[in-house]
Motif scaffolding. Structure first.
Motif, PDB file in Angstrom:
ATOM      1  N   SER A   1       0.830  -1.209   0.000  1.00  0.00           N
ATOM      2  CA  SER A   1       0.000   0.000   0.000  1.00  0.00           C
ATOM      3  C   SER A   1       0.860   1.253   0.000  1.00  0.00           C
ATOM      4  O   SER A   1       2.077   1.199   0.231  1.00  0.00           O
ATOM      5  CB  SER A   1      -0.903   0.013   1.229  1.00  0.00           C
ATOM      6  OG  SER A   1      -0.104   0.169   2.400  1.00  0.00           O
TER       7      SER A   1
ATOM      8  N   HIS B   1      -7.084   7.158  -3.349  1.00  0.00           N
ATOM      9  CA  HIS B   1      -8.359   6.929  -2.666  1.00  0.00           C
ATOM     10  C   HIS B   1      -8.160   6.980  -1.157  1.00  0.00           C
ATOM     11  O   HIS B   1      -8.949   7.550  -0.414  1.00  0.00           O
ATOM     12  CB  HIS B   1      -8.946   5.573  -3.059  1.00  0.00           C
ATOM     13  CG  HIS B   1      -9.046   5.376  -4.537  1.00  0.00           C
ATOM     14  ND1 HIS B   1      -8.949   4.131  -5.137  1.00  0.00           N
ATOM     15  CD2 HIS B   1      -9.212   6.257  -5.552  1.00  0.00           C
ATOM     16  CE1 HIS B   1      -9.065   4.268  -6.441  1.00  0.00           C
ATOM     17  NE2 HIS B   1      -9.216   5.541  -6.721  1.00  0.00           N
TER      18      HIS B   1
ATOM     19  N   GLN C   1      -4.535   2.203  -0.542  1.00  0.00           N
ATOM     20  CA  GLN C   1      -4.509   1.867  -1.966  1.00  0.00           C
ATOM     21  C   GLN C   1      -3.132   1.336  -2.348  1.00  0.00           C
ATOM     22  O   GLN C   1      -2.098   1.824  -1.880  1.00  0.00           O
ATOM     23  CB  GLN C   1      -4.829   3.099  -2.816  1.00  0.00           C
ATOM     24  CG  GLN C   1      -4.932   2.798  -4.310  1.00  0.00           C
ATOM     25  CD  GLN C   1      -5.350   4.029  -5.104  1.00  0.00           C
ATOM     26  OE1 GLN C   1      -5.634   5.088  -4.547  1.00  0.00           O
ATOM     27  NE2 GLN C   1      -5.395   3.886  -6.418  1.00  0.00           N
TER      28      GLN C   1
ATOM     29  N   GLU D   1      -1.228   1.141  -8.342  1.00  0.00           N
ATOM     30  CA  GLU D   1      -2.421   1.688  -8.992  1.00  0.00           C
ATOM     31  C   GLU D   1      -2.319   3.198  -9.217  1.00  0.00           C
ATOM     32  O   GLU D   1      -3.176   3.781  -9.875  1.00  0.00           O
ATOM     33  CB  GLU D   1      -3.661   1.386  -8.139  1.00  0.00           C
ATOM     34  CG  GLU D   1      -3.956  -0.102  -7.991  1.00  0.00           C
ATOM     35  CD  GLU D   1      -5.104  -0.382  -7.040  1.00  0.00           C
ATOM     36  OE1 GLU D   1      -5.611   0.589  -6.416  1.00  0.00           O
ATOM     37  OE2 GLU D   1      -5.502  -1.551  -6.903  1.00  0.00           O
TER      38      GLU D   1
END
Length: 518
Positions: A360, A400, A404, A408
């Motif tokens: 993350s 987000h 996340q 991404e």
């Protein structure tokens, strides 16, 4: 007589894509015509990469459709798009570094002999010929990982365009290239355009857009905000459209460049490197960085910029020389010792040497700070979350949530995550190797502004960039390198692109004359 309009080679029609309820693309349409070079631009996080992945089968659109040669298509995977004649060159080099250059060029379609075995001789000969137009003259039997990023990028480009593609998508293809390599790439693009190949060209470099592209499409926050001929746009209007700002505001405040010089004066150096030497790589490199000073490293690809940075940081073994922080020698060849002494490095290749894609944002940022956050083997979640939240806000990382996955994020936001990780260490010296590579003008201005802010607070910065303009604008002193050696140091008003290039050219001319004399 009416001018015949070229057929549409690839199109997105009202395409939308959502991730966990967040809209990444909102009814975006785009038409790429045969023989057209079509620029796709926007800030990091605008939706460019998502659109490319929808067009090439990495993602499936939630709404809308994709058309190829006038027919609706739904590629299940990128291989299907390639089989249909759509070739993609990604910003992050997507090859196999462990195998040879030739194997990378022919991956999945290697020539075979009468016995069904790979014909290595034929493959190597053909690979050598394929690379000639790209100015790549290397032993194609060498593993790709032994070559610099610029050459790896040219190999990726050569692989993508050598197949019989009708559409070529280029995502930041020049991010690792030197000016002469960019010229070769543009010559290849002209050749493809002449053959009727449609090229979707993603770039943050506006000079390239105005030099090479016929049409430009601008995305902002997942929405289409402009499509039209490049000739009808000014640079100022294009930047304002990307950022969603008034042109007067952009004109007054600008969107790129560092601020004024930091004037470290005669302060004692924070960092001193002396006589850094590694056979065939570095030759007697010496430099200092003082508190609040930005020192640029300039030179062409292969000049030893990244190798110097890694040697200082302990990630590049050296045969001779040493590094000192605040007058105290530190162990060479040890990144741990460098970090402990207050040196942090933002590496050139964020994919291979920086981010951990499966973790993350929170874990990527906090990784370097874990030893300081742990007590008795346990990490304080509260302290970790406070640090992560602070840096996500400070660097304006678009995501987000901290949970996340970092893979991404857009390239610019990944770069900010890495920078946040380095700053968690509260370093005294920050080494930035291509800190704005592959990020948009808005994110670039944010990173450059942060560097200015840190320098004013006393942080010493060693700045490496292939963009001479960035080095010239951002540095108090510039150390010019060639072939792993220092050509000289320039200061103040002497720091210009012309001065740097003339130093390199003069050194090259002397080398050639000495070679002839011998």
């Amino acid at each position: 007589m009416e001018t015949q309009v070229a057929a549409v080679a690839l199109a997105a029609r009202q395409v939308s894509k959502r991730f966990l309820g967040v809209v990444a693309l909102n009814q975006v349409s785009l038409e790429l015509r045969a023989g057209e070079v079509h620029a796709l631009i926007g800030e990091n996080g605008a939706g460019k990469s998502t659109l490319i992945k929808v067009l090439t089968g990495v993602y499936r659109a939630d709404d809308g459709l994709v058309e190829h040669l006038g027919e609706p298509v739904s590629f299940a995977q990128p291989r299907d798009a390639q089989a249909a004649g759509i070739s993609t060159i990604y910003q992050e080099i997507n090859l196999v570094p462990q195998v040879s250059v030739a194997r990378n060029l022919f991956l999945g379609r290697e020539p075979t002999n009468a016995f069904g075995l790979i014909d290595l001789g034929k493959m190597n000969r053909e690979a050598t010929e394929i690379l000639k137009p790209f100015g790549v003259n290397v032993d194609v039997r060498r593993p790709l990982r032994e070559l610099g990023l610029g050459i790896q990028q040219m190999v990726a480009i050569a692989r993508a365009v050598q197949i019989d593609a009708r559409v070529v998508i280029m995502d930041e293809p020049t991010s690792s290239l030197e000016p002469r390599e960019v010229d070769r790439l543009f010559a290849v693009i002209e050749l493809l355009r002449g053959k009727g190949v449609g090229i979707l060209y993603v770039s943050h470099k506006l000079d390239e857009v105005f030099r090479m592209c016929d049409t430009v499409t601008v995305l902002r926050d997942g929405k289409l905000v402009h499509t039209g001929p490049v000739a009808e746009m000014t640079r100022l209007r294009l930047v304002a459209t990307m950022l969603g700002r008034d042109m007067t505001e952009v004109s007054q405040h600008g969107v790129t460049g560092f601020s004024e010089s930091h004037h470290a004066g005669d302060a004692e150096p924070t960092l001193s490197a002396r006589g850094l030497t590694r056979k065939h790589v570095l030759s007697d490199i010496s430099l200092d960085v003082r508190p609040g000073e930005v020192v640029g490293l300039a030179g062409l690809l292969g000049s030893g910029r990244s190798e110097t940075a890694k040697a200082i940081f302990g990630a590049q073994p050296i045969d001779a020389g040493g590094v000192a922080m605040l007058g105290k020698s530190i162990k060479t060849g040890s990144a741990a010792a460098a970090i402990e002494s207050g040196i942090a490095l933002l590496p050139e290749d964020r994919k291979a040497e920086g981010i951990i894609p499966g973790l993350s944002i929170r874990d990527n940022i906090a990784l370097a700070a874990l030893p300081a956050l742990s007590r008795g083997g346990f990490v304080s979640d509260r302290k970790r979350d406070e640090i992560v939240d602070t840096f996500m806000k400070r660097l304006r990382i678009k995501a987000h949530s901290p949970d996340q996955l970092v893979r991404e994020l857009s390239g610019g936001n990944q770069q900010k995550v890495l920078l946040a990780r380095m700053l968690c260490l509260n370093p005294k010296i920050l080494i930035l190797d291509e800190p704005t590579r592959g990020i948009d003008v808005g994110a670039k201005a944010e990173v450059q502004g942060l560097v200015d802010e840190l320098a004013k607070k006393g942080l010493g910065v060693l700045l490496i960039s292939s963009e001479l303009e960035e080095v010239v604008e951002g540095s108090d002193r510039v150390v010019v390198l060639r072939d792993g050696a220092v050509l000289g140091t320039i200061r103040g008003d002497e720091i210009t692109e012309d001065r740097i290039m003339s130093m390199i050219a003069d050194a090259a001319r002397v080398t050639e004359e000495n070679t002839v004399d011998e």
